[in-house]
Design a protein around this motif. Structure first.
Motif, PDB file in Angstrom:
ATOM      1  N   LEU A  36      18.761  59.413  61.410  1.00  0.00           N
ATOM      2  CA  LEU A  36      20.121  59.564  60.896  1.00  0.00           C
ATOM      3  C   LEU A  36      20.522  58.300  60.144  1.00  0.00           C
ATOM      4  N   GLU A  40      25.844  57.908  56.190  1.00  0.00           N
ATOM      5  CA  GLU A  40      26.078  59.320  55.936  1.00  0.00           C
ATOM      6  C   GLU A  40      26.852  59.950  57.091  1.00  0.00           C
ATOM      7  N   VAL A  41      26.467  59.593  58.307  1.00  0.00           N
ATOM      8  CA  VAL A  41      27.151  60.165  59.480  1.00  0.00           C
ATOM      9  C   VAL A  41      28.637  59.824  59.444  1.00  0.00           C
ATOM     10  N   LEU A  42      28.958  58.628  58.964  1.00  0.00           N
ATOM     11  CA  LEU A  42      30.353  58.177  58.989  1.00  0.00           C
ATOM     12  C   LEU A  42      31.107  58.465  57.694  1.00  0.00           C
ATOM     13  N   THR A  43      30.473  59.165  56.745  1.00  0.00           N
ATOM     14  CA  THR A  43      31.161  59.507  55.495  1.00  0.00           C
ATOM     15  C   THR A  43      32.433  60.294  55.786  1.00  0.00           C
ATOM     16  N   ARG A  44      33.519  59.900  55.129  1.00  0.00           N
ATOM     17  CA  ARG A  44      34.793  60.592  55.342  1.00  0.00           C
ATOM     18  C   ARG A  44      34.859  61.870  54.508  1.00  0.00           C
ATOM     19  N   HIS A  45      35.855  62.661  54.796  1.00  0.00           N
ATOM     20  CA  HIS A  45      36.121  63.889  54.057  1.00  0.00           C
ATOM     21  C   HIS A  45      36.404  63.553  52.590  1.00  0.00           C
ATOM     22  N   GLU A  48      39.668  62.211  51.514  1.00  0.00           N
ATOM     23  CA  GLU A  48      40.090  60.913  52.056  1.00  0.00           C
ATOM     24  C   GLU A  48      39.372  59.756  51.382  1.00  0.00           C
ATOM     25  N   ASN A 185      29.104  67.122  52.640  1.00  0.00           N
ATOM     26  CA  ASN A 185      28.989  65.961  53.522  1.00  0.00           C
ATOM     27  C   ASN A 185      29.955  66.036  54.695  1.00  0.00           C
ATOM     28  N   TRP A 186      30.705  67.129  54.777  1.00  0.00           N
ATOM     29  CA  TRP A 186      31.669  67.241  55.873  1.00  0.00           C
ATOM     30  C   TRP A 186      31.415  68.485  56.736  1.00  0.00           C
ATOM     31  N   CYS A 187      30.759  69.496  56.153  1.00  0.00           N
ATOM     32  CA  CYS A 187      30.476  70.753  56.861  1.00  0.00           C
ATOM     33  C   CYS A 187      29.637  70.466  58.110  1.00  0.00           C
ATOM     34  N   ILE A 188      30.045  71.105  59.232  1.00  0.00           N
ATOM     35  CA  ILE A 188      29.307  70.891  60.478  1.00  0.00           C
ATOM     36  C   ILE A 188      28.271  71.983  60.736  1.00  0.00           C
TER      37      ILE A 188
ATOM     38  N   MET B 136      25.102  74.497  66.022  1.00  0.00           N
ATOM     39  CA  MET B 136      25.603  73.754  64.864  1.00  0.00           C
ATOM     40  C   MET B 136      24.455  73.283  63.982  1.00  0.00           C
ATOM     41  N   GLY B 137      24.644  73.453  62.683  1.00  0.00           N
ATOM     42  CA  GLY B 137      23.646  72.950  61.743  1.00  0.00           C
ATOM     43  C   GLY B 137      23.642  71.439  61.697  1.00  0.00           C
ATOM     44  N   ARG B 138      24.808  70.823  61.950  1.00  0.00           N
ATOM     45  CA  ARG B 138      24.933  69.366  61.860  1.00  0.00           C
ATOM     46  C   ARG B 138      25.644  68.797  63.091  1.00  0.00           C
ATOM     47  N   PRO B 139      24.950  68.768  64.227  1.00  0.00           N
ATOM     48  CA  PRO B 139      25.609  68.220  65.424  1.00  0.00           C
ATOM     49  C   PRO B 139      25.953  66.735  65.282  1.00  0.00           C
ATOM     50  N   ASP B 140      25.300  66.045  64.312  1.00  0.00           N
ATOM     51  CA  ASP B 140      25.645  64.633  64.085  1.00  0.00           C
ATOM     52  C   ASP B 140      27.068  64.494  63.560  1.00  0.00           C
ATOM     53  N   ARG B 141      27.646  65.612  63.098  1.00  0.00           N
ATOM     54  CA  ARG B 141      29.011  65.556  62.570  1.00  0.00           C
ATOM     55  C   ARG B 141      30.015  66.151  63.543  1.00  0.00           C
ATOM     56  N   TRP B 143      31.929  64.829  65.438  1.00  0.00           N
ATOM     57  CA  TRP B 143      33.197  64.082  65.475  1.00  0.00           C
ATOM     58  C   TRP B 143      34.213  64.632  64.478  1.00  0.00           C
ATOM     59  N   HIS B 144      33.754  65.398  63.503  1.00  0.00           N
ATOM     60  CA  HIS B 144      34.692  65.968  62.529  1.00  0.00           C
ATOM     61  C   HIS B 144      35.691  66.914  63.187  1.00  0.00           C
ATOM     62  N   ARG B 151      38.985  66.149  61.032  1.00  0.00           N
ATOM     63  CA  ARG B 151      40.060  66.942  60.405  1.00  0.00           C
ATOM     64  C   ARG B 151      40.121  68.262  61.139  1.00  0.00           C
TER      65      ARG B 151
END
Lengths: 300, 422
Positions: A36, A40-45, A48, A185-188, B136-141, B143-144, B151
């Motif tokens: 990781l 990239e992990v900490l990229t904001r929306h 923002e 970069n924000w989609c989970i 989840m496709g991106r469990p590293d995210r 925290w979103h 958000r």
């Protein structure tokens, strides 16, 4: 060996085996975590980001594309223009189901080559029926076939889009020119939007896209056709990296029959306005109240 | 609670330790008991740990290679993971069927064992969270989705409601079970003000977790199979089958281990609840079938595919008829007069009901929402080996949590472990 000693020995062996099992089983997860990129992990929306943040991210993504795919690309953030609100119309009397639009989308938007992905699906429909149940997408014969008509379906850029409503993290939203975009970069990757969309317009990156270097389209948009990361959702953006610069969508340019009409709904002299005013247009699944910006009509 | 079961067991004057210190001792006692026990305990925990590690390993491969290792597709984009998640929510909500008799109807015998339901709810929610993370496709995210940090699309997205109610339910039950255990450990009588409000809150909350989870699917206009007002009521009915069925089996296991002695009252009460809910569920199933099949047309396609196959595709048909057969069998068994006295028959009924609901909620509810797809394409889905490994791993993790929770929880609940013996 006496009782207590044997017990201790057993415990030591057990603990060693257990620790080994944990280490072995956990290795792929550890490997994933190690790969990781913290930036990239900490990229904001997207909304923002300051212009400086965004510029930095664009350069980082370009460098990553060079590293992974061996190609120099240009990734831009292209904002919507004022006074522009896009609409699209499709003449079902002209469409012959050749799937040139499908192919053009595939190339323009840097889709994964192995899955032959595209944002457009073309249904071969029975004359006299609007029932998709009787349609088929996997026809394999000379077109147009007698007794059939053809209906390409892509994102309808709904004004009341269920995909935007359900997203738990606001990773997808409607821009002021009417285009629904995804922040890759924000989609989970929960795929709730895929379940919610009534038009099968969304795709998930089940793996990292694979594209030969010489086939990559180097003109890319941050919110559109840049090569998507693994594990996120993507969709048709009306080729915003083209259309926001005054070009036409790739699917329209590829159409040999002139079935497709694209333009801004706010310009009374635009072709799309002419179609809306002079043809009896309809939208797909109107009863769901999604208010699409994609219109269908017949000439005859 | 006048008939507090352990009030008569150990009324020693509580030693005067500073609260922080005594809480640390409580945690230490819990930890020690989580890792020590008979050879049977070690064997059970070893097997579960091994299965959990297989799941962890498979998930690791999924993280690296992407979700291509699942059998999911853009047509069937949710499958085994979300099906198990949904079933897990039902299990967590079903545990409330012990809490309601114990606290609302003042059933003293149920009150003696109610902690088992609260601990089960905790383990079930852990399972649910596990299934969401692996889907989840991106469990590293992750925290979103944390309110205030990411958000959080609340109140618009139903998924954010689900995050709130599931985590809330976990916290409420952790508080209730933790507080009761801690007070028993100290040899003190729990103070009602500290847990009763939360117990009543948890009853409403239990209903909400399954309602909100049903609304996730029910609110999607593009999926006619789910877009039915009957979905949430059916979710609750099935939760109140699988929950009590699991608890009845669990009560037999607990009794067999000898960690808690109790009468047959709770089992009778839960059986009575199941007698109502199995029929209710079958009735609602019939109502759904009637609406779809009698009306006909394209809205019936998903149900036709599910029960009879469509266009030569039949992947779900065996699952669904097995589910129906098991649900009917459990209903018949539950009404047999002999089942009242013969616990083997009762356990068979519970097993049939549990598996029946698992199949019905799993393959029979989530997958047909996607078949046919929104453009009426028929793409089938059969889970991959990776999905089964991950699924088994998460259930093993849930059973690990449940085993430890029951072992520690019952030792403290009964006063066998307390601050004086420690």
């Amino acid at each position: 060996m006496s009782g207590p000693n044997r017990r201790v020995a057993l415990k030591v062996v057990g603990a060693t085996l257990g620790a080994g099992a944990f280490a072995y089983a956990g290795r792929p997860v550890a490997q994933w975590a190690a790969n990781l990129d913290l930036d990239e992990v900490l990229t904001r929306h997207y909304k923002e980001l300051t212009p400086e943040d965004l510029a930095q991210i664009l350069r980082r993504l370009e460098a990553e594309t060079q590293e992974t795919y061996g190609v120099d690309v240009r990734i831009e953030d292209i904002p919507p223009q004022d006074g522009v609100s896009f609409g699209y119309a499709l003449n079902l009397s002209l469409c012959i189901g050749c799937r040139k639009c499908v192919e053009a989308c595939h190339q323009e938007n840097n889709h994964d080559r192995r899955t032959n992905n595209s944002y457009i699906r073309v249904l071969e429909m029975e004359q006299g029926s609007f029932d998709m149940e009787k349609g088929t997408v996997d026809y394999d014969h000379t077109v147009p076939a007698p007794g059939k008509y053809y209906m390409p379906v892509q994102c309808q850029q709904c004004d009341d889009a269920p995909c935007v409503t359900v997203c738990p993290v606001e990773a997808t939203w409607k821009e002021k020119d009417g285009i629904v975009v995804v922040d890759y970069n924000w989609c989970i990757g929960c795929r709730y939007c895929e379940a919610a969309c009534p038009y099968h317009a969304r795709r998930f990156n089940w793996r990292a896209p694979e594209i030969p270097a010489d086939e990559i389209n180097p003109d890319q948009g941050y919110l559109s056709n840049r090569i998507r990361p693994q594990g996120v959702v993507e969709k048709c953006t009306f080729c915003l990296h083209r259309t926001r610069k005054g070009l036409l969508p790739a699917c329209l340019e590829a159409c040999p029959t002139g079935s497709r009409v694209f333009g801004t709904l706010l310009d009374p002299k635009s072709d799309i306005r002419w179609v809306l005013e002079h043809k009896r247009v309809y939208v797909l699944k109107e009863e769901l109240g999604t208010r699409p910006r994609f219109f269908y009509f017949f000439d005859k | 609670m006048a008939a507090d079961p352990t009030a008569a067991v150990t009324p020693p004057p509580p030693p005067s330790l500073p609260p922080a210190l005594s809480y640390l001792r409580f945690l230490r006692a819990a930890l020690v008991r989580s890792f020590s026990g008979s050879w049977r305990f070690y064997a059970w925990m070893t097997i579960l740990t091994a299965i959990a590690l297989v799941g962890l390993n498979a998930w690791g491969h999924q993280l690296n290679q992407g979700m291509q290792v699942t059998a999911l597709s853009d047509h069937v984009s949710w499958g085994l993971y979300i099906a198990n998640f949904t079933f897990g929510v039902g299990l967590a909500a079903g545990a409330v069927m012990m809490v309601i008799p114990a606290y609302l109807y003042d059933d003293h015998e149920m009150h003696d064992v109610v902690i088992i339901g609260e601990l089960l709810a905790i383990a079930a929610i852990v399972v649910c969270i596990g299934f969401i993370i692996v889907d989840m496709g991106r469990p590293d995210r992750l925290w979103h989705i944390i309110p205030g940090i990411g958000r959080f699309h609340w109140p618009v997205s139903m998924l954010t409601w689900d995050v709130l109610v599931l985590n809330g339910y976990l916290l409420i039950n952790l508080h209730i079970a933790g507080y009761l255990m801690y007070q028993r450990y100290l040899g003190k009588k729990p103070r009602k003000g500290w847990y009763l409000p939360f117990v009543f809150l948890s009853i409403g909350w239990a209903i909400s977790i399954h309602t909100v989870t049903a609304f996730l699917y029910q609110g999607l206009g593009g999926r006619p199979f789910w877009n039915s007002a009957l979905l949430a009521p059916r979710f609750l009915a099935t939760a109140f089958i699988s929950g009590p069925a699991f608890v009845i089996v669990l009560l037999h296991v607990v009794r067999w281990t000898g960690r808690l002695t109790f009468g047959d009252g709770p089992i009778r009460t839960l059986t009575s609840i199941m007698r109502v809910t199995v029929l209710l569920n079958l009735f609602m199933l019939g109502s759904e079938l009637f609406t779809a099949l009698y009306t006909g047309g394209s809205h019936a396609t998903a149900i036709e595919y599910l029960f009879f196959g469509s266009h030569g595709k039949h992947a779900l048909v065996p699952y669904m008829w097995t589910a129906v057969a098991l649900n009917v069998t459990s209903a018949v068994l539950l009404y047999l007069p002999r089942t009242r006295t013969d616990h083997r028959l009762l356990l068979a009924a519970c097993g049939a009901a549990f598996v029946g609901i698992y199949l019905e909620k799993g393959m029979g509810l989530i997958v047909p929402g996607f078949v046919p797809s929104t453009l009426h394409e028929l793409v089938e889905y059969t889970p991959s080996v990776t999905e089964w490994k991950v699924t088994a791993g998460i259930w093993a993790l849930g059973l690990l949590v449940l085993t430890v929770a029951l072992k520690v929880g019952l030792a403290m609940w009964t006063g066998r472990v307390n601050v004086r013996t420690d």
